[in-house]
Design an enzyme around this catalytic site. Structure first.
Site, PDB file in Angstrom:
ATOM      1  N   TYR A 194       0.838  -1.206   0.000  1.00 27.43           N
ATOM      2  CA  TYR A 194       0.000   0.000   0.000  1.00 27.43           C
ATOM      3  C   TYR A 194       0.874   1.258   0.000  1.00 27.43           C
ATOM      4  O   TYR A 194       0.629   2.202  -0.771  1.00 27.43           O
ATOM      5  CB  TYR A 194      -0.918   0.015   1.224  1.00 27.43           C
ATOM      6  N   ARG A 240       1.992   9.020  12.670  1.00 29.35           N
ATOM      7  CA  ARG A 240       1.656  10.303  13.306  1.00 29.35           C
ATOM      8  C   ARG A 240       0.157  10.601  13.238  1.00 29.35           C
ATOM      9  O   ARG A 240      -0.422  11.167  14.176  1.00 29.35           O
ATOM     10  CB  ARG A 240       2.438  11.423  12.615  1.00 29.35           C
ATOM     11  N   ARG A 253     -10.225   5.472   8.408  1.00 30.53           N
ATOM     12  CA  ARG A 253      -9.175   5.028   7.472  1.00 30.53           C
ATOM     13  C   ARG A 253      -8.154   4.256   8.302  1.00 30.53           C
ATOM     14  O   ARG A 253      -7.556   4.810   9.217  1.00 30.53           O
ATOM     15  CB  ARG A 253      -8.522   6.243   6.801  1.00 30.53           C
ATOM     16  N   PHE A 313      15.962  19.481  -1.525  1.00 30.13           N
ATOM     17  CA  PHE A 313      14.552  19.144  -1.725  1.00 30.13           C
ATOM     18  C   PHE A 313      14.236  17.759  -1.164  1.00 30.13           C
ATOM     19  O   PHE A 313      13.176  17.549  -0.558  1.00 30.13           O
ATOM     20  CB  PHE A 313      14.230  19.205  -3.222  1.00 30.13           C
TER      21      PHE A 313
END
Length: 742
Positions: A194, A240, A253, A313
């Protein structure tokens, strides 16, 4: 209070011991509240300060607990504001970047590290995947879905390589997410699959975009380690966001694998109940341990990057992830509310992350923090410790851990620092309230940001304030000198302070031109006489036929104890109305000082009268005007210093003294008359031609007090010049090199 302390102890987010620092912070905040309540308007000021700080840092308590967060936070805030202003003009790109700022400020800031072409591709990639992940969603996401045509238009403007990478990843992600609509996350393999579809593919897609930009090359195992980069971030978010996901309406969920949570509860939602706290924390720790397995791949991926902008980044989110895991581990607050890194720590990460050594250092710090929280009686303790030790060893082998600022155990965060900050804060509050009243305090609060940006200026500012206060108290008993020094303090505090460097005699002469020895006195008198002469010149309401004779005869008026003339701005009117005090002080000076002041006043008055009807056309005219208005002051000062027998003159003293005056006058004039930056720079460049002479003049001085009083104004003026243009700063550096010869 007990409940609050318990919550804090169960939420160990700090970089050092929470319990002690929180008690200290609570005491400080309580002290500020008590003191604020004890003074008129103090409570309102406290609340106002707290509201300002909350917008950028979270609370006043956080500000006091982490004072070194202030500068990175302000830098981050400015960077966000700058990013929000740099919206492209094209409608579709404007929509894309505006939407990015709304749905993810942190990502919109990180994306600014990239070059324009790659940044556009990543922006579109993010919004396309954000739209794919949105079903209903918040107001911002609904706007995105309603106006997706803007994203499509931007996508179609990308180069073919970018389009192909985005299309492929979107197709694979869509198919994978469809699979999990009716497929529960049962095993750890399901969990990894997933996370691969929703985040691992993002890692692969970004790698392909980097390759398409020509900035990076792919390693043989790029797919595996790119996938790990995504999985590490996604698993951190899933851990989290437990409470947010489980409370989702209309249906929870659930992304935690049953294989893990099934060991600790009958249902995943049971973990949020307080009675199951012990099992919940054990389950949480196993989830964190699972996420840690990807760190080695992540470090390997980042170490292979070549382009600095792409590296930043990629690196910043990874450091944020390991920091979040360190915060979540063994923390029951994950099941009670929102757990995330404080904004100040986020700002530090963004500010400090520049090289791979920084990444190794951060991972080492946060792994150490996490390691201290591991209970060896935990079911997965040995596995967790092994993974953390491997990470630490990898960081030690590749990083430069001793040449950096640590994210944990910052020794500068001591109780003494809190006490100092409390004293400073209270001093500022009292000073503002006493000097200005509550209403004026709020008008002047803009200066608080300057203090926060430059905390190292607080101590010199306090010393300056004390010195000014001391100077204001050292008023002579003589009524004439009392008037002179009091007036000087009112009309020019800075000069009043500088003049205190001189001996009494010279200071008073400067006073009638400055401050308290004889030298000090003569400078005081000298200044006030020229200030009065200049006041006549500046008052445009005085007819020319009256103004010119006053200027020309001003050197005679200073001998007249009864002469006065009302004119000028409000603060100078008192000087003009009671000029007899200045005349009386002048007449008490020694004959040598009187003659010098008379001569300079006579020449200046005549020169000023000349420029009533003469425009400043050429640079020579400009120099001549500045000579009369300031160069003569330099000559007069040199003569006063010579007369005091504290200094001797050099062969070219007149030129050097004139240049010192012109340098100060030039920089003062440009601030008044020039608004266009290019013109401003030309004016400053013209002023800088006098710097060499100024340095020679100061280098020839012998008396330390005279040197200090003469050197401060040019240094201040030169610093102000440097603020306007980098090229001028370079010129100033050349003058500093010249100064070293002395």
């Amino acid at each position: 209070m007990n409940n609050k302390e318990t919550k804090l102890e169960k939420n160990p987010e700090l970089e050092y011991s929470l319990a002690e620092s929180d008690r200290t912070t609570s005491q400080i905040v309580a002290g500020i509240v008590v003191v604020s309540d004890s003074i008129t308007g103090g409570r309102a000021l406290f609340l106002f300060l707290n509201r300002i700080l909350r917008r950028t840092m979270g609370s006043l308590g956080t500000f006091l607990r982490y004072p070194d967060d202030i500068y990175p936070l302000l830098k981050m805030k400015r960077a966000i504001e700058k990013a929000e202003k740099q919206i492209p003009p094209e409608p579709h790109w404007a929509f894309c970047y505006s939407m990015l700022h709304k749905v993810s400020r942190s990502f919109s800031l990180v994306i600014q590290q990239l070059g324009t072409e790659l940044r556009n591709a990543v922006c579109v990639f993010y919004l396309v995947l954000r739209a794919l992940d949105t079903v209903g969603g918040t107001k911002e996401y609904k706007v995105l879905m309603d106006q997706l045509h803007h994203v499509s238009a931007a996508f179609l403007e990308l180069e073919k390589g970018y389009q192909e990478a985005i299309e492929e990843i979107t197709k694979r992600m869509g198919a994978g997410m469809a699979k999990f609509i009716c497929h529960e996350v049962e095993t750890v393999d399901d969990y990894d699959e997933y996370c691969h579809y929703v985040a691992g593919l993002v890692g692969l897609g970004l790698s392909k975009l980097f390759l398409a930009s020509g900035s990076e090359v792919l390693t043989p195992d790029w797919e595996h380690i790119s996938n790990s980069m995504g999985l590490f971030l996604q698993k951190t978010n899933i851990i989290r966001d437990y409470l947010e996901d489980i409370n989702e309406i209309p249906k929870s969920r659930m992304f935690w694998p049953r294989k893990i949570w099934g060991k600790y509860a009958g249902k995943l939602e049971d973990l949020k109940y307080e009675k199951n706290s012990s099992n919940a924390v054990q389950c949480l720790n196993e989830m964190v341990t699972n996420a840690l397995t990807h760190i080695e791949d992540c470090l390997k991926y980042m170490a292979a990057l070549r382009d600095p902008s792409i590296f930043r980044f990629c690196a910043i989110p990874q450091i944020m992830a390991i920091g979040t895991l360190a915060l979540c581990y063994n923390n029951v607050q994950v099941f009670r509310g929102v757990v995330k890194l404080r904004r100040g720590l986020t700002a530090k990460v963004i500010d400090r992350t520049k090289t791979m050594a920084d990444v190794y250092g951060a991972f080492y710090d946060f792994s150490c923090m996490l390691k201290t929280k591991v209970d060896k009686n935990e079911p997965n303790a040995s596995k967790t410790l092994k993974q953390l030790e491997d990470v630490q060893q990898l960081c030690r082998d590749n990083g430069v851990l001793h040449k950096r600022k640590s994210y944990v155990n910052d020794k500068g965060q001591s109780n003494n620092l809190y006490i100092v900050m409390l004293v400073i804060l209270l001093a500022i509050v009292f000073a503002y309230l006493r000097a200005n009243g509550v209403k004026k305090v709020f008008k002047k609060m803009g200066s608080l940001s300057t203090i926060l940006i430059h905390p190292d200026e607080i101590y010199p500012l306090l010393k300056l304030k004390l010195a000014i206060t001391k100077a204001q108290k050292q008023i002579p008993l003589d009524p004439h000198l009392t008037f002179c020094y009091s007036t000087l303090n009112k009309v020019f505090k800075t000069f009043s302070l500088i003049i205190q460097q001189l001996g009494t005699e010279l200071r008073d002469a400067v006073l009638v031109s400055l401050p308290f020895s004889h030298s000090n006195m003569c400078v005081c008198v000298f200044y006030l006489i020229l200030r009065a002469l200049d006041t006549v010149e500046d008052d445009t309401s005085i007819p020319t036929e009256i103004k010119v004779p006053i200027r020309i005869a001003f050197h005679r008026h200073i001998y007249d104890r009864d002469w006065h003339f009302v004119c000028g701005e409000e603060k100078y009117k008192v000087l003009m109305e009671q000029f007899h005090h200045v005349s009386a002080a002048f007449l008490e000076l020694e004959k040598g000082y009187q003659e010098i002041i008379e001569d300079i006043t006579k020449r200046m008055g005549a020169g000023m009268a000349k420029f009533i009807s003469k425009e400043v056309e050429t640079v020579d005219d400009y120099d001549e005007y500045c000579h009369y208005a300031a160069g003569l002051v330099g000559l007069g000062m040199s003569k006063l210093l010579l007369s005091s027998e504290l200094e001797t003159v050099t062969p070219n003293w007149e030129q050097l003294s004139n240049s010192t005056g012109l340098f100060l006058q030039d920089l003062k004039d440009e601030d008044k008359s020039t608004k266009a930056v290019q013109c401003l720079n030309d004016m400053i460049t013209n002023a800088l031609i006098h710097v060499e002479d100024c340095l020679k003049s100061m280098a020839a001085l012998h008396d330390p007090a005279i040197l200090q009083s003469c050197s401060i104004p040019p240094l201040y003026t030169e610093t102000m010049a440097a603020l306007h243009d980098p090229a001028i700063s370079c010129m100033i550096l050349q003058y500093y090199s010249f100064a070293k010869e002395f």
